[in-house]
Design a protein around this motif. Sequence first.
Motif, PDB file in Angstrom:
ATOM      1  N   TRP A  48       3.278  -0.363   7.063  1.00 28.18           N
ATOM      2  CA  TRP A  48       3.972  -1.322   5.936  1.00 28.18           C
ATOM      3  C   TRP A  48       5.360  -0.658   6.407  1.00 28.18           C
ATOM      4  O   TRP A  48       5.641   0.494   6.546  1.00 28.18           O
TER       5      TRP A  48
ATOM      6  N   ARG B 142       4.622  -6.261   7.385  1.00 29.67           N
ATOM      7  CA  ARG B 142       3.392  -5.749   7.636  1.00 29.67           C
ATOM      8  C   ARG B 142       2.901  -5.845   9.145  1.00 29.67           C
ATOM      9  O   ARG B 142       3.066  -6.826   9.667  1.00 29.67           O
TER      10      ARG B 142
ATOM     11  N   LEU C   1      -1.698 -10.055  -2.581  1.00 27.28           N
ATOM     12  CA  LEU C   1      -0.953  -8.676  -3.158  1.00 27.28           C
ATOM     13  C   LEU C   1      -0.255  -9.349  -4.492  1.00 27.28           C
ATOM     14  O   LEU C   1       0.563 -10.266  -4.458  1.00 27.28           O
TER      15      LEU C   1
ATOM     16  N   PHE D 235       2.896  -8.423  -6.955  1.00 25.79           N
ATOM     17  CA  PHE D 235       4.106  -7.740  -7.097  1.00 25.79           C
ATOM     18  C   PHE D 235       4.936  -7.764  -8.377  1.00 25.79           C
ATOM     19  O   PHE D 235       4.529  -8.811  -8.973  1.00 25.79           O
TER      20      PHE D 235
ATOM     21  N   LEU E  45       5.726  -2.997  -5.328  1.00 28.67           N
ATOM     22  CA  LEU E  45       4.576  -3.308  -4.975  1.00 28.67           C
ATOM     23  C   LEU E  45       3.639  -1.880  -5.102  1.00 28.67           C
ATOM     24  O   LEU E  45       4.262  -0.929  -4.531  1.00 28.67           O
ATOM     25  N   ALA E  46       2.891  -1.810  -6.106  1.00 32.35           N
ATOM     26  CA  ALA E  46       2.407  -0.798  -6.571  1.00 32.35           C
ATOM     27  C   ALA E  46       1.637   0.032  -5.244  1.00 32.35           C
ATOM     28  O   ALA E  46       1.176  -0.578  -4.510  1.00 32.35           O
ATOM     29  N   GLY E  47       2.235   1.605  -5.369  1.00 30.65           N
ATOM     30  CA  GLY E  47       1.642   2.264  -4.214  1.00 30.65           C
ATOM     31  C   GLY E  47       2.609   2.162  -2.904  1.00 30.65           C
ATOM     32  O   GLY E  47       2.441   3.186  -2.143  1.00 30.65           O
ATOM     33  N   SER E  48       3.469   1.395  -3.069  1.00 27.92           N
ATOM     34  CA  SER E  48       4.225   1.197  -1.893  1.00 27.92           C
ATOM     35  C   SER E  48       5.721   1.207  -1.994  1.00 27.92           C
ATOM     36  O   SER E  48       6.574   2.185  -1.126  1.00 27.92           O
TER      37      SER E  48
ATOM     38  N   GLU F 278       5.694   5.919  -4.347  1.00 32.69           N
ATOM     39  CA  GLU F 278       6.328   4.681  -3.829  1.00 32.69           C
ATOM     40  C   GLU F 278       7.822   5.078  -3.362  1.00 32.69           C
ATOM     41  O   GLU F 278       8.523   5.887  -4.005  1.00 32.69           O
TER      42      GLU F 278
ATOM     43  N   GLU G 146       0.918   3.004   2.093  1.00 32.56           N
ATOM     44  CA  GLU G 146      -0.003   1.766   1.984  1.00 32.56           C
ATOM     45  C   GLU G 146       0.161   1.288   0.462  1.00 32.56           C
ATOM     46  O   GLU G 146      -0.231   1.952  -0.430  1.00 32.56           O
ATOM     47  N   PRO G 147       0.013  -0.206   0.036  1.00 30.49           N
ATOM     48  CA  PRO G 147       0.037  -0.691  -1.158  1.00 30.49           C
ATOM     49  C   PRO G 147      -1.278  -0.197  -1.674  1.00 30.49           C
ATOM     50  O   PRO G 147      -2.457  -0.381  -1.234  1.00 30.49           O
TER      51      PRO G 147
END
Length: 252
Positions: free
Chosen positions: A3, A27, A134, A136, A154-157, A179, A243-244
């Motif tokens: 990503w 991606r 996904l 958002f 985008l959670a985690g990303s 993130e 990674e999300p």
Amino acid sequence: MNWSLHFLGVGAAHAVELGSSAVVLERDGEPLLLIDCGPDTLDRYQAAYGQPPEALYITHTHMDHVGGMERLFFRLWFDEAWRGRTKLFVHAGLMPWLQARVADYPNVLAEGGVNFWEAFRLVPCTRGFWLDGLWFDVFGTRHHMAGTSYGVALAGSFAYTGDTRPIPEVLARVAAGTELIAHDCGLVGNPSHTGIDDIERDYPEAWRSRFRLYHYGSEADGQVLASRGYAIARTGERVSLPEPAPARPEAG
């Protein structure tokens, strides 16, 4: 999967040499979501990917962020393979402003018979939106008048603020982990934009390694920000993302 955020432009409204601020979430090297569409964004996007965007999110309706939408309309409308295909995500509260800015001029085509939004697949949202499995998050920011600007995360990303004053309480909710935070920042803040002193006053020091600063005023300003130990986004740069996180079942 790999990503990344591809910064098509990183400049403030007057910093035309840096490009209108806009990014693409990629991606595995393929574009998933374009964020904002300023006057030069479509050209930069097509040069990078050879086609129009399949999904677009608008943070707010200042022209350095939506000034390319009329050209995008023409690109989509006159290609039957693309007409009505591009998903356009926009906070429902922005729709009156966006309508007035880009869609309300009489006869988008000289011949008439066409409504501006027919070229798009319009998806109004409030809390957030789904795209390709996904979720958002959409969050309010502090830019000019309340209720006129919204970031996306985008959670985690990643989290992308759009134009804003500092919003530590919001980012603590949508980007509390590792993130990357793409944040509006110039050398000097004002009532609508963040300055480097604002960053250092309002955000925890532990967050600063996650910031990627953009929307600065010139190449020289960017160099000053970098000399103070901050990572700045550069036009055309691709920044790797974590990674999300899995989409939350309660999202949506």
